[in-house]
Design an enzyme around this catalytic site. Sequence first.
Site, PDB file in Angstrom:
ATOM      1  N   ARG A 146      10.904  -5.042  -7.666  1.00  0.00           N
ATOM      2  CA  ARG A 146       9.766  -4.328  -7.059  1.00  0.00           C
ATOM      3  C   ARG A 146       8.452  -4.664  -7.753  1.00  0.00           C
ATOM      4  O   ARG A 146       7.379  -4.246  -7.292  1.00  0.00           O
ATOM      5  CB  ARG A 146       9.989  -2.803  -7.141  1.00  0.00           C
ATOM      6  N   TYR A 149       5.146  -6.080  -6.150  1.00  0.00           N
ATOM      7  CA  TYR A 149       4.338  -5.100  -5.414  1.00  0.00           C
ATOM      8  C   TYR A 149       3.683  -4.115  -6.393  1.00  0.00           C
ATOM      9  O   TYR A 149       2.462  -3.945  -6.389  1.00  0.00           O
ATOM     10  CB  TYR A 149       5.250  -4.364  -4.438  1.00  0.00           C
ATOM     11  N   LYS A 153      -0.259  -4.158  -7.307  1.00  0.00           N
ATOM     12  CA  LYS A 153      -1.122  -3.026  -6.942  1.00  0.00           C
ATOM     13  C   LYS A 153      -1.783  -2.422  -8.179  1.00  0.00           C
ATOM     14  O   LYS A 153      -2.912  -1.949  -8.126  1.00  0.00           O
ATOM     15  CB  LYS A 153      -0.302  -1.961  -6.210  1.00  0.00           C
TER      16      LYS A 153
HETATM   17  P1  NAD Z   1       2.141  -3.153   7.012  1.00  0.00           P
HETATM   18  O1  NAD Z   1       3.063  -4.175   6.459  1.00  0.00           O
HETATM   19  O2  NAD Z   1       2.381  -2.661   8.404  1.00  0.00           O
HETATM   20  O3  NAD Z   1       0.622  -3.659   6.946  1.00  0.00           O
HETATM   21  C1  NAD Z   1       0.155  -4.618   6.041  1.00  0.00           C
HETATM   22  C2  NAD Z   1      -0.714  -5.600   6.802  1.00  0.00           C
HETATM   23  O4  NAD Z   1      -1.250  -6.574   5.880  1.00  0.00           O
HETATM   24  C3  NAD Z   1       0.089  -6.398   7.846  1.00  0.00           C
HETATM   25  O5  NAD Z   1      -0.604  -6.385   9.072  1.00  0.00           O
HETATM   26  C4  NAD Z   1       0.164  -7.798   7.260  1.00  0.00           C
HETATM   27  O6  NAD Z   1       0.275  -8.802   8.242  1.00  0.00           O
HETATM   28  C5  NAD Z   1      -1.129  -7.873   6.465  1.00  0.00           C
HETATM   29  N1  NAD Z   1      -1.103  -8.850   5.386  1.00  0.00           N
HETATM   30  C6  NAD Z   1      -0.135  -9.059   4.456  1.00  0.00           C
HETATM   31  N2  NAD Z   1      -0.495 -10.057   3.622  1.00  0.00           N
HETATM   32  C7  NAD Z   1      -1.732 -10.468   4.026  1.00  0.00           C
HETATM   33  C8  NAD Z   1      -2.628 -11.484   3.564  1.00  0.00           C
HETATM   34  N3  NAD Z   1      -2.329 -12.244   2.505  1.00  0.00           N
HETATM   35  N4  NAD Z   1      -3.802 -11.647   4.215  1.00  0.00           N
HETATM   36  C9  NAD Z   1      -4.120 -10.870   5.305  1.00  0.00           C
HETATM   37  N5  NAD Z   1      -3.309  -9.921   5.776  1.00  0.00           N
HETATM   38  C10 NAD Z   1      -2.126  -9.715   5.138  1.00  0.00           C
HETATM   39  O7  NAD Z   1       2.153  -1.926   5.984  1.00  0.00           O
HETATM   40  P2  NAD Z   1       1.380  -0.522   6.004  1.00  0.00           P
HETATM   41  O8  NAD Z   1       2.397   0.517   5.794  1.00  0.00           O
HETATM   42  O9  NAD Z   1       0.475  -0.437   7.145  1.00  0.00           O
HETATM   43  O10 NAD Z   1       0.553  -0.633   4.644  1.00  0.00           O
HETATM   44  C11 NAD Z   1      -0.848  -0.846   4.630  1.00  0.00           C
HETATM   45  C12 NAD Z   1      -1.363  -0.715   3.206  1.00  0.00           C
HETATM   46  O11 NAD Z   1      -1.094   0.597   2.708  1.00  0.00           O
HETATM   47  C13 NAD Z   1      -0.699  -1.717   2.229  1.00  0.00           C
HETATM   48  O12 NAD Z   1      -1.682  -2.174   1.319  1.00  0.00           O
HETATM   49  C14 NAD Z   1       0.305  -0.849   1.516  1.00  0.00           C
HETATM   50  O13 NAD Z   1       0.557  -1.318   0.218  1.00  0.00           O
HETATM   51  C15 NAD Z   1      -0.384   0.509   1.504  1.00  0.00           C
HETATM   52  N6  NAD Z   1       0.594   1.586   1.385  1.00  0.00           N
HETATM   53  C16 NAD Z   1       1.354   1.974   2.459  1.00  0.00           C
HETATM   54  C17 NAD Z   1       2.304   2.977   2.303  1.00  0.00           C
HETATM   55  C18 NAD Z   1       3.148   3.467   3.439  1.00  0.00           C
HETATM   56  O14 NAD Z   1       4.003   4.304   3.207  1.00  0.00           O
HETATM   57  N7  NAD Z   1       2.972   3.052   4.659  1.00  0.00           N
HETATM   58  C19 NAD Z   1       2.483   3.571   1.046  1.00  0.00           C
HETATM   59  C20 NAD Z   1       1.710   3.121  -0.021  1.00  0.00           C
HETATM   60  C21 NAD Z   1       0.755   2.143   0.163  1.00  0.00           C
HETATM   61  N1  UDP Z   2      16.595   4.151   2.091  1.00  0.00           N
HETATM   62  C1  UDP Z   2      17.820   4.522   2.640  1.00  0.00           C
HETATM   63  N2  UDP Z   2      18.232   3.911   3.778  1.00  0.00           N
HETATM   64  C2  UDP Z   2      17.487   2.966   4.416  1.00  0.00           C
HETATM   65  C3  UDP Z   2      16.234   2.594   3.867  1.00  0.00           C
HETATM   66  C4  UDP Z   2      15.823   3.209   2.702  1.00  0.00           C
HETATM   67  O1  UDP Z   2      18.527   5.377   2.086  1.00  0.00           O
HETATM   68  O2  UDP Z   2      17.933   2.456   5.469  1.00  0.00           O
HETATM   69  C5  UDP Z   2      16.139   4.835   0.868  1.00  0.00           C
HETATM   70  C6  UDP Z   2      15.600   3.915  -0.237  1.00  0.00           C
HETATM   71  O3  UDP Z   2      16.650   3.485  -1.076  1.00  0.00           O
HETATM   72  C7  UDP Z   2      14.629   4.830  -0.954  1.00  0.00           C
HETATM   73  C8  UDP Z   2      14.072   5.726   0.153  1.00  0.00           C
HETATM   74  O4  UDP Z   2      15.020   5.645   1.222  1.00  0.00           O
HETATM   75  O5  UDP Z   2      15.295   5.635  -1.891  1.00  0.00           O
HETATM   76  C9  UDP Z   2      12.692   5.301   0.647  1.00  0.00           C
HETATM   77  O6  UDP Z   2      12.754   3.919   0.943  1.00  0.00           O
HETATM   78  P1  UDP Z   2      11.533   3.110   1.564  1.00  0.00           P
HETATM   79  O7  UDP Z   2      11.905   1.671   1.534  1.00  0.00           O
HETATM   80  O8  UDP Z   2      11.142   3.707   2.853  1.00  0.00           O
HETATM   81  O9  UDP Z   2      10.313   3.410   0.576  1.00  0.00           O
HETATM   82  P2  UDP Z   2      10.122   3.325  -1.019  1.00  0.00           P
HETATM   83  O10 UDP Z   2      11.452   3.135  -1.691  1.00  0.00           O
HETATM   84  O11 UDP Z   2       9.208   2.182  -1.220  1.00  0.00           O
HETATM   85  O12 UDP Z   2       9.544   4.653  -1.331  1.00  0.00           O
END
Ligand code: NAD
Ligand code: UDP
Length: 326
Positions: A146, A149, A153
């Site tokens: 992980r 990522y 970040k």
């Molecule tokens: P997502 O994967 O749907 O969106 C990410 C977008 O970034 C995609 O459209 C992808 O094509 C684009 N992308 C990836 N690499 C790129 C690059 N090098 N250049 C240009 N575009 C690029 O995910 P999301 O859930 O919409 O997440 C959006 C943001 O929010 C991310 O930065 C993610 O880390 C952050 N975030 C999301 C969550 C969540 O739970 N959804 C939680 C924590 C942080």
């Molecule tokens: N997880 C699960 N089944 C799935 C996908 C995810 O039990 O099919 C679990 C995963 O191991 C984690 C939690 O759900 O403990 C959240 O996973 P996700 O990938 O959504 O987000 P993150 O781990 O990044 O918070």
Amino acid sequence: MRYGEMKKILVTGGAGFLGSHLCERLLAQGHEILCVDNLFTGSRRNIAHLLDDSRFEFLRHDVTFPLYVEVDEIYNLACPASPIHYQFDPVQTTKTSVIGAINMLGLAKRLKAKILQASTSEVYGDPEIHPQPEEYWGRVNPIGFRSCYDEGKRCAETLFFDYRRQHGMAVKVVRIFNTYGPRMHPNDGRVVSNLIVQALKGEAITIYGDGSQTRSFCYADDLIDAMIKMMATDRDVVGPINIGNPEEFTIIELAKLVVELTNSSSRLIFNDLPPDDPKQRRPDITRARNLLGWAPRVDLREGLTKTISYFDALLTEQRHTISTRS
Ligand code: NAD
Ligand code: UDP
Ligand code: UDP
């Protein structure tokens, strides 16, 4: 909106799940949007309904390369967010977070534009403090699966704070906790989309580990409210600020709720827990409440119901496409 209040806003990652909701909301507020995305995990489908709007522009571009455009504000969301996607090409994931942040900060510096970073609860790693306040420095493995990522970040946050200290820039950092909703990719691998798709298809529901690990799930609309409120704050509000829903659930509880709401006959199966999977996660949102006057409004049952409707329609459409092709 009065003349002069309309801004030109860059959203990187704008064709992704959260980015597309953000573009839609900012467009509805009357702004002009430049959506930049390399379509790695995002899709044209997510923004198809925006393309006819003359105030919306899409540019296919990878943020690890410099970008010369003219905008007033930048939301930096470009980065794959689901473990299977960010682990697919981990070096590219780190490059996207780190070089992408440098390029977007360089752009913001030249333009004297406000810039907001979509950071993550993953900066806390597998936390020993619960719930997680912003002061907590986290427990992150620097060399695990992980890390591309999490450390990417974390480094992006460092860059945001150093650009502010060194160049006096207006930066904002939000730490997003697990967020779900319509337009998540059905094969994205994250728990909410996986479980809903499995339940709707009547397939076995995959629980990783024993399902006792916890997460706190925020509905996308609530999250977008908070991001926009954060961007609107004064220069001295920098963050980091946690954004998420503090209601905490075990993965088993989530699975049972999904089965109930989909009326599914799927059974639960237990697979191995992925390495470094955090055991618990819940945001302390005191700072967001105080500084933004924000708290989530949509509870899990309501948010899941809306998300299930989205996936139900998507799967029906996919079945229809397959049956008309054959
Ligand atoms: P997502 O994967 O749907 O969106 C990410 C977008 O970034 C995609 O459209 C992808 O094509 C684009 N992308 C990836 N690499 C790129 C690059 N090098 N250049 C240009 N575009 C690029 O995910 P999301 O859930 O919409 O997440 C959006 C943001 O929010 C991310 O930065 C993610 O880390 C952050 N975030 C999301 C969550 C969540 O739970 N959804 C939680 C924590 C942080
Ligand atoms: N997880 C699960 N089944 C799935 C996908 C995810 O039990 O099919 C679990 C995963 O191991 C984690 C939690 O759900 O403990 C959240 O996973 P996700 O990938 O959504 O987000 P993150 O781990 O990044 O918070
Ligand atoms: N950059 C960009 N667009 C701009 C200005 C800068 O993409 O409008 C990128 C450029 O690649 C540069 C990076 O941002 O390397 C960092 O810019 P900064 O001005 O901080 O540093 P430097 O130009 O000295 O590398």
